[in-house]
Scaffold this active site. Structure first.
Site, short mmCIF file in Angstrom:
data_model
loop_
_atom_site.label_atom_id
_atom_site.label_comp_id
_atom_site.label_asym_id
_atom_site.label_seq_id
_atom_site.Cartn_x
_atom_site.Cartn_y
_atom_site.Cartn_z
N VAL A 1 0.87 -1.30 0.00
CA VAL A 1 0.11 0.08 0.17
C VAL A 1 0.92 1.37 0.00
O VAL A 1 2.13 1.00 0.48
CB VAL A 1 -0.95 -0.11 1.23
N CYS A 2 0.18 2.48 -0.29
CA CYS A 2 0.84 3.70 -0.48
C CYS A 2 2.08 3.75 -1.37
O CYS A 2 2.21 3.40 -2.63
CB CYS A 2 1.44 4.08 1.16
N ALA A 3 3.46 4.01 -0.88
CA ALA A 3 4.62 4.29 -1.68
C ALA A 3 5.16 2.69 -1.81
O ALA A 3 5.61 2.69 -2.87
CB ALA A 3 5.51 5.10 -1.00
#
Length: 138
Positions: free
Chosen positions: A64-66
């Site tokens: 998730v995210c970066a």
């Protein structure tokens, strides 16, 4: 030391180090996002080995995210379609695989999410993949 300080100051105590997990099998491996944590996870050879083993067994692998861009992108583990935190530097790594306007993408055994605002959807997609849609809707 098993205590880790997150980018916003939150402290978490791990059960064990990643290196201690290398010889075990997992139903799912989920990589958290955030910087510089995603870079530190990317640089972990033990995690890279775990992720490759997980992928070769087609077991749930999530980020998730970066992390979809930083970890999966760096190690050639991106599926055909994925999302990440919508910063241009991360979206660029995903390239043509990036799915615009989707909070979470499931492609085969790989689940990717955009970030903290969609963390519940991300978690429920993992539950769905492991236990079925009925359980995720429960």
């Amino acid at each position: 030391d098993l205590q880790v300080k997150m980018s916003r100051g939150l402290k978490i105590v791990a059960d064990c180090k990643i290196e201690d997990c290398a010889d075990k099998e997992w139903d799912a491996i989920a990589c958290p996002g955030g910087m510089p944590g995603a870079e530190r996870l990317r640089d972990s050879k033990a995690l890279e080995e775990l992720l490759r083993k997980q992928a070769s067994a087609s077991k749930v692998t999530a980020a998730v995210c970066a992390s979809p861009a930083v970890i999966f992108g760096s190690h050639g583990l991106l599926p055909g379609r994925a999302v990440c935190y919508p910063a241009p530097k991360f979206v660029e790594i995903l390239g043509e695989k990036h799915v615009a306007d989707a909070p979470v993408v499931l492609d085969g055994h790989i689940i990717t999410g955009t970030g903290p605002g969609t963390s519940l959807q991300f978690a429920l997609k993992i539950v769905e993949k492991l236990y079925g849609q009925e359980k995720a809707e429960e």
